[in-house]
Design a protein around this motif. Structure first.
Motif, short mmCIF file in Angstrom:
data_model
loop_
_atom_site.label_atom_id
_atom_site.label_comp_id
_atom_site.label_asym_id
_atom_site.label_seq_id
_atom_site.Cartn_x
_atom_site.Cartn_y
_atom_site.Cartn_z
N HIS A 15 45.19 -44.38 -0.96
CA HIS A 15 46.49 -44.39 -0.28
C HIS A 15 47.55 -43.82 -1.20
N SER A 16 47.26 -42.62 -1.72
CA SER A 16 48.17 -41.92 -2.62
C SER A 16 48.13 -40.44 -2.24
N ASP A 17 49.30 -39.91 -1.88
CA ASP A 17 49.36 -38.50 -1.48
C ASP A 17 48.27 -38.23 -0.46
N TRP A 18 47.47 -37.17 -0.67
CA TRP A 18 46.38 -36.86 0.27
C TRP A 18 45.02 -37.21 -0.31
N ALA B 248 52.76 -28.04 -0.73
CA ALA B 248 53.54 -28.01 0.51
C ALA B 248 54.91 -28.66 0.31
N LEU B 249 54.95 -29.81 -0.36
CA LEU B 249 56.21 -30.50 -0.57
C LEU B 249 57.14 -29.71 -1.49
N ALA B 250 56.56 -29.01 -2.46
CA ALA B 250 57.38 -28.24 -3.40
C ALA B 250 57.96 -26.99 -2.76
N THR B 251 57.20 -26.35 -1.87
CA THR B 251 57.65 -25.09 -1.28
C THR B 251 58.40 -25.27 0.03
N GLY B 252 58.31 -26.47 0.64
CA GLY B 252 59.03 -26.73 1.88
C GLY B 252 58.32 -26.26 3.13
N VAL B 253 57.09 -25.81 3.01
CA VAL B 253 56.35 -25.34 4.18
C VAL B 253 55.28 -26.36 4.55
N PRO B 254 54.83 -26.37 5.80
CA PRO B 254 53.81 -27.35 6.19
C PRO B 254 52.51 -27.14 5.41
N GLN C 19 46.55 -31.40 -4.59
CA GLN C 19 47.23 -30.14 -4.86
C GLN C 19 47.77 -29.50 -3.57
N ILE C 20 47.04 -29.68 -2.47
CA ILE C 20 47.47 -29.09 -1.20
C ILE C 20 48.80 -29.67 -0.76
N ILE C 21 48.92 -31.01 -0.78
CA ILE C 21 50.18 -31.61 -0.33
C ILE C 21 51.28 -31.42 -1.36
N ASP C 22 50.95 -31.45 -2.65
CA ASP C 22 51.98 -31.22 -3.68
C ASP C 22 52.61 -29.84 -3.51
#
Length: 564
Positions: free
Chosen positions: A129-132, A179-185, A174-177
């Motif tokens: 239950h941490s990030d993805w 996405a959150l950094a670049t602002g895209v889904p 890494q996938i969700i990190d």
């Protein structure tokens, strides 16, 4: 993940429990979590798993048991583990969501969870239950009948766990990190899997197919778990009707269907009778969505294979509802009803006169300015409940609440949408922004609670699987359009509503839930589409202590992980 002969397991549990003078049993597991290589889609990927397996080891115990799981972090970053659907009475310290009830288990350290079972029965699961990280750190949690307890149906000959999964070529964190950094889904999955097998539709000759071997005239208990990251899933076995007997570790009125619809986080117990001509039959899964942002329409296959069968597959045509078939979805969901049997908790639905706290939550996706150095867009996507996009604090909320630490969260989550609008209509001129905050709902011990979850057309719209930790709740109502608090409550089912922990909120519609707040602690509510939870479609319910020790949070264990 192989077949388990249920008669053997039940006898073994009965013998052991007799030795323990019929008391509940205690089980101990060791989880070693580390990066491991997997080759699928003709590509080698490295990510965190438990005990080098994907999915991870299965926990198999009996109703009312206690389970200790010692989790060793041998990876490169912190994480936590959640026991999805386990209420853990008075023990939120072992519930698991990162920085909600605990700080992450740091690399090179370990933490032992105490998982206390109560009335749960059937199939649940565990996951990070941490990030993805839950995309790879996951496994089944099977709860067998207690000693001297029977199934409410003829005992099957064997059971089989089936986990429906999302497969990504790449590390999930890494996938969700990115996405959150670049602002895209975050990007779409590269494939779907059944018990870690991608089937025969990927085009890679080395990919494996899950095969379930069965004997003619035997009955099999399928324990189906949707552990996919962002996809509700249809599932079926060609030429074999499915009899649904339980959902989310609670028995329901049995019904037979050609397919099931299961949301991320949900579990279903299904019986299938091997009564067709000996041969090999496809089992198959594909995503469902009523959103404008449709998932990748990939069908993943397995095989339901009779012993001593030869030749190819008997059913070459895979028959599943279409990816956007809302009629198939609503038809299936409308058949789920509670059942009045001794193996279920006595029906205890809060009545209209008992309701002491009502919460009406509009769920949406929104836009805010992108403010990182890696932004690829001007406005980033966020998600919200009642226009609050949840911000996960750096110190976990449970310890802050227990120790009366200020500045970590506020007790002012709005109990109604701050602005009422046509939630399911044309929202072209509506401000798509949201507020950021760590805002929680406070409940008194024993409150009778009603929550109405309202889907909106902000962003891509569509349905949402909403999960509440620490409780099972009664799903008492659902409908299309905007909830009307004058007329819609008259349509509630207070006679036999299903008792579940994750609910499908239909696109352009609403659901109503009721429960008694009889589990003190800090409990997370969130969308089980991980892309939405990561973007802020979350909130927290804090249930205050009652007036006795037995109605109050237990003290924390001495070795809780510390926030860095």
């Amino acid at each position: 993940m192989g077949l388990v002969n249920q008669g053997f397991v039940f006898v073994g549990v009965l013998f052991l429990s007799t030795l323990l003078l019929c008391s509940a049993d205690v089980h101990n597991y060791e989880f070693f979590v580390r990066e491991t290589n997997f080759t699928k889609l003709c590509n080698t990927t490295t990510f965190l798993v438990v005990n080098d397996s994907y999915p991870g080891p299965e926990i198999r115990v009996s109703r009312g048991d206690t389970v200790f799981v010692n989790v060793h972090n041998q990876g490169s970053y912190g994480f936590t583990i959640h026991w999805h659907g386990v209420k853990n009475p008075r023990n939120p310290w072992s519930d698991g969501p990162e920085n909600i009830t605990q700080c992450p288990i740091q690399p090179g350290t370990n933490f032992t969870y105490e998982v206390v079972l109560s009335d749960e029965i059937g199939t649940l699961w565990w996951h990070a239950h941490s990030d993805w990280t839950r995309g790879s750190v996951q496994g089944a949690f099977i709860i067998l009948p207690a000693v001297n307890e029977t199934y409410p149906f003829p005992t099957p000959d064997a059971d089989q766990t089936i986990m429906l999964q999302s497969w990504y070529n790449g590390d999930y964190k890494q996938i969700i990190d990115q996405a959150l950094a670049t602002g895209v889904p975050p990007r779409q999955p590269d494939a779907y899997a059944i018990n870690g097998n991608l089937g025969d539709t990927t085009g890679c000759p080395n990919d494996t197919m899950f095969r379930m071997q069965v004997d003619f005239q035997n009955t099999y208990h399928l324990r189906i778990i949707n552990s996919a990251m962002n996809e509700e899933m249809f599932f079926s076995i060609m030429n074999h009707p499915l009899t649904v007997v339980a959902q989310d570790a609670s028995y329901i009125q049995r019904f037979t269907t050609d397919y099931i619809l299961i949301s991320p986080g949900q579990t279903m117990d299904v019986l299938v009778f091997a009564n067709q001509n000996a041969g090999q039959y496809y089992m198959a899964t594909r995503p469902f969505s009523d959103s404008a942002a449709l998932p990748v329409d990939l069908i993943t296959t397995g095989v339901f294979q009779y012993s001593n069968s030869a030749g190819g597959l008997n059913a070459s045509l895979i028959n599943l509802p279409a990816r956007n078939d809302t009629n198939a979805t609503s038809s299936f969901l409308s058949r789920i009803r509670n059942t009045n049997i001794t193996q279920n908790p006595p029906l205890n639905v809060p009545t209209d006169s008992e309701i002491s706290r009502r919460v009406y939550i509009a769920i949406a996706t929104n836009n805010l300015p992108c403010n990182t150095s890696q932004c690829l867009v001007q406005n980033r996507i966020v998600a919200s409940m009642n226009n609050v996009s949840f911000v996960v604090p750096r110190i976990d909320i449970l310890q802050a609440y227990y120790n009366s630490t200020t500045g970590v969260f506020t007790q002012d989550f709005p109990l109604n949408p701050p602005v009422f609008y046509d939630f399911t209509g044309n929202l072209t001129l509506l401000n798509p922004g949201a507020e950021l905050g760590t805002r929680v709902v406070m409940l008194n011990y024993g409150d009778a609670v009603e929550i109405v979850l309202q889907a909106t057309q902000l962003g891509a719209g569509g349905s949402h699987p909403i999960h509440l930790h620490g409780f099972s709740f009664y799903w008492v109502g659902s409908g299309s359009g905007n909830f009307n608090n004058q007329t819609d409550p008259s349509t509630y089912n207070l006679v036999d509503p299903p008792l579940i922990n994750t609910v499908h909120v239909p696109g352009r519609g609403w659901v109503a839930l009721r429960f008694f707040a009889n589990n003190p602690g800090v409990w997370f509510m969130h969308c089980h589409f991980d892309r939405h939870s990561s973007l802020g479609m979350d909130t927290v319910f804090i249930v205050r202590n009652g007036t006795t020790t037995e109605t109050s949070i237990r003290p924390p264990p001495p070795n809780m992980p510390r926030c860095t």
